[in-house]
Enzyme design. Structure first.
Site, PDB file in Angstrom:
ATOM      1  N   ASN A  32       1.094  -1.056   0.057  1.00 23.99           N
ATOM      2  CA  ASN A  32       0.715  -0.248   0.356  1.00 23.99           C
ATOM      3  C   ASN A  32       0.786   1.368  -0.230  1.00 23.99           C
ATOM      4  O   ASN A  32       1.376   1.788   0.869  1.00 23.99           O
ATOM      5  CB  ASN A  32      -0.652   0.256   1.173  1.00 23.99           C
ATOM      6  N   TRP A  33       0.713   1.868  -0.831  1.00 26.69           N
ATOM      7  CA  TRP A  33       1.926   2.831  -1.211  1.00 26.69           C
ATOM      8  C   TRP A  33       1.338   3.983  -0.782  1.00 26.69           C
ATOM      9  O   TRP A  33       1.708   5.241  -0.713  1.00 26.69           O
ATOM     10  CB  TRP A  33       1.941   3.332  -2.766  1.00 26.69           C
ATOM     11  N   LYS A  34       0.042   4.112  -0.333  1.00 25.31           N
ATOM     12  CA  LYS A  34      -0.643   5.201   0.068  1.00 25.31           C
ATOM     13  C   LYS A  34      -0.456   6.987  -0.604  1.00 25.31           C
ATOM     14  O   LYS A  34      -0.041   6.191  -1.669  1.00 25.31           O
ATOM     15  CB  LYS A  34      -0.019   5.738   1.965  1.00 25.31           C
ATOM     16  N   HIS A  43      -9.626   1.353   4.902  1.00 24.01           N
ATOM     17  CA  HIS A  43      -8.317   1.345   5.869  1.00 24.01           C
ATOM     18  C   HIS A  43      -8.464   2.031   7.039  1.00 24.01           C
ATOM     19  O   HIS A  43      -9.620   2.971   6.713  1.00 24.01           O
ATOM     20  CB  HIS A  43      -7.360   2.002   5.008  1.00 24.01           C
ATOM     21  N   GLU A  70      -6.994   4.881   7.881  1.00 26.76           N
ATOM     22  CA  GLU A  70      -6.594   6.191   7.633  1.00 26.76           C
ATOM     23  C   GLU A  70      -7.259   6.872   7.270  1.00 26.76           C
ATOM     24  O   GLU A  70      -8.598   7.439   7.324  1.00 26.76           O
ATOM     25  CB  GLU A  70      -5.693   6.254   6.199  1.00 26.76           C
ATOM     26  N   GLU A  81      -5.403  -4.721  10.248  1.00 28.12           N
ATOM     27  CA  GLU A  81      -4.208  -4.014  11.186  1.00 28.12           C
ATOM     28  C   GLU A  81      -4.968  -2.986  12.268  1.00 28.12           C
ATOM     29  O   GLU A  81      -5.318  -2.322  12.250  1.00 28.12           O
ATOM     30  CB  GLU A  81      -4.183  -2.910   9.668  1.00 28.12           C
ATOM     31  N   GLY A  92       2.440   2.474  11.203  1.00 25.90           N
ATOM     32  CA  GLY A  92       3.211   3.585  10.670  1.00 25.90           C
ATOM     33  C   GLY A  92       4.337   3.668  11.883  1.00 25.90           C
ATOM     34  O   GLY A  92       4.388   4.828  12.017  1.00 25.90           O
ATOM     35  N   SER A  96       3.516  -2.008  10.663  1.00 28.76           N
ATOM     36  CA  SER A  96       4.765  -1.887  10.520  1.00 28.76           C
ATOM     37  C   SER A  96       5.165  -3.088  10.081  1.00 28.76           C
ATOM     38  O   SER A  96       6.558  -4.077  10.999  1.00 28.76           O
ATOM     39  CB  SER A  96       5.033  -1.558  11.900  1.00 28.76           C
ATOM     40  N   GLY A 146       2.976  -1.080   4.511  1.00 29.02           N
ATOM     41  CA  GLY A 146       2.505   0.279   4.473  1.00 29.02           C
ATOM     42  C   GLY A 146       4.607   0.732   3.242  1.00 29.02           C
ATOM     43  O   GLY A 146       4.718   0.597   2.331  1.00 29.02           O
ATOM     44  N   GLY A 147       4.682   1.425   4.591  1.00 30.96           N
ATOM     45  CA  GLY A 147       6.404   2.473   4.709  1.00 30.96           C
ATOM     46  C   GLY A 147       7.538   0.869   3.595  1.00 30.96           C
ATOM     47  O   GLY A 147       7.987   1.462   3.025  1.00 30.96           O
TER      48      GLY A 147
HETATM   49  P1  13P Z   1       2.983   0.358   7.195  1.00 30.61           P
HETATM   50  O1  13P Z   1       4.081  -0.797   7.302  1.00 30.61           O
HETATM   51  O2  13P Z   1       4.186   1.783   7.462  1.00 30.61           O
HETATM   52  O3  13P Z   1       2.669   0.822   9.140  1.00 30.61           O
HETATM   53  O4  13P Z   1       1.277   0.579   6.862  1.00 30.61           O
HETATM   54  C1  13P Z   1       0.649  -0.554   7.116  1.00 30.61           C
HETATM   55  C2  13P Z   1      -0.763  -0.149   6.679  1.00 30.61           C
HETATM   56  O5  13P Z   1      -1.412   1.316   6.681  1.00 30.61           O
HETATM   57  C3  13P Z   1      -0.651  -0.936   5.206  1.00 30.61           C
HETATM   58  O6  13P Z   1      -1.968  -0.569   4.449  1.00 30.61           O
END
Ligand code: 13P
Length: 254
Positions: free
Chosen positions: A10-12, A96, A98, A168, A174, A214, A235-236
């Site tokens: 997930n590149w957000k 998600h 967010e 999640e 994050g 994470s 994510g990251g």
């Molecule tokens: P991180 O891996 O950056 O914690 O993000 C997880 C995430 O929200 C994937 O959708």
């Protein structure tokens, strides 16, 4: 029953289209021939079209990070499931944390999105997870059960089999704090029980449950070794192609 593992990035809201294209070309070189794991990249909307062309004839699949629940209409700034399907999008991340917390999406809206994605032939990756406050109040299981039940309202058994669920925990996103493999496995087993109660045993065995929060190259293997963790939503650590490829490599070894 063996569930095929899925590693999703997930590149957000990261990467311009040129940056996304460069990463996609690198990913293609690193991962194009992998068939035993499902690999999915979810870039920003602005790069879906160009990445569809870069990933054509590879096994790397494309996902969106959100969509609207209506097919079309006067919804300025929104994008619909048929629009995504038309350019080769196979999956969509829905619910998600967010989206829930920054954009006030509730379970009812997410349910409408899940239904619309399924109707358009796109597999929803339904995200659920508790906040740290809810966890501290011992509400985790109730929160997850309620999110699942509401978000899957009126979703048929046949459609439920196409779903992917991502656990999640909000406190792990994050933050560098991830659930331990044992904590995550316990929750994944609980989620499977809820699916069994909502549908049946067979459906619960088919649905893949990803862990997200994470996930890094140094903790992925221990998480993915657990029997009910069928993959990861990264994510990251998905932003760097070599790191993402390393995590995919870990999913290949049981
Ligand atoms: P991180 O891996 O950056 O914690 O993000 C997880 C995430 O929200 C994937 O959708």
């Amino acid at each position: 029953m063996a569930r095929k593992r899925l590693i999703a990035g997930n590149w957000k809201m990261h990467k311009t289209d040129s940056e996304a294209g460069e990463s996609a070309v690198n990913l293609k070189a690193l991962l194009a021939n992998i068939k035993d794991i499902d690999i999915l990249i979810c870039p920003a909307f602005t790069s879906l079209y160009s990445l569809a062309s870069i990933f054509r004839k590879t096994s790397i699949m494309l996902g969106a990070q959100n969509m609207h629940f209506e097919k079309e209409g006067a919804f300025t700034g929104e994008i619909s499931a048929p629009m995504l399907r038309d350019i080769g999008v196979a999956y969509v991340i829905l619910g998600h944390s967010e989206r829930r917390h920054i954009f006030n999406e509730d379970d009812n809206m997410i349910n409408r999105k899940v239904t619309a994605a399924l109707a358009a032939g796109i597999a929803p990756i339904l995200c659920i997870g508790e906040t740290s406050e809810q966890r501290n109040r011992n509400e985790t299981l109730d929160v997850l059960e309620s999110q699942l039940t509401r978000c899957l309202k009126d979703v048929s058994k046949a459609n439920a089999k196409k779903l992917i669920i991502a656990y999640e925990p909000v406190w792990a996103i994050g933050t560098g704090k991830n659930a331990t493999p044992e904590q995550a496995e316990d929750i994944h087993r609980f989620i499977r029980t809820i699916i069994e109660n909502l549908y049946d045993r067979n459906t619960a065995e088919i649905i893949r449950i990803l862990y997200g929060g994470s996930v890094k190259q140094f903790n992925a293997k221990a998480l993915l070794d657990k029997p009910d963790i069928d993959g990861a939503l990264v994510g990251g650590a998905s932003l760097e192609p070599a790191v993402f490829a390393e995590i995919v490599g870990m999913a290949r070894i049981k």
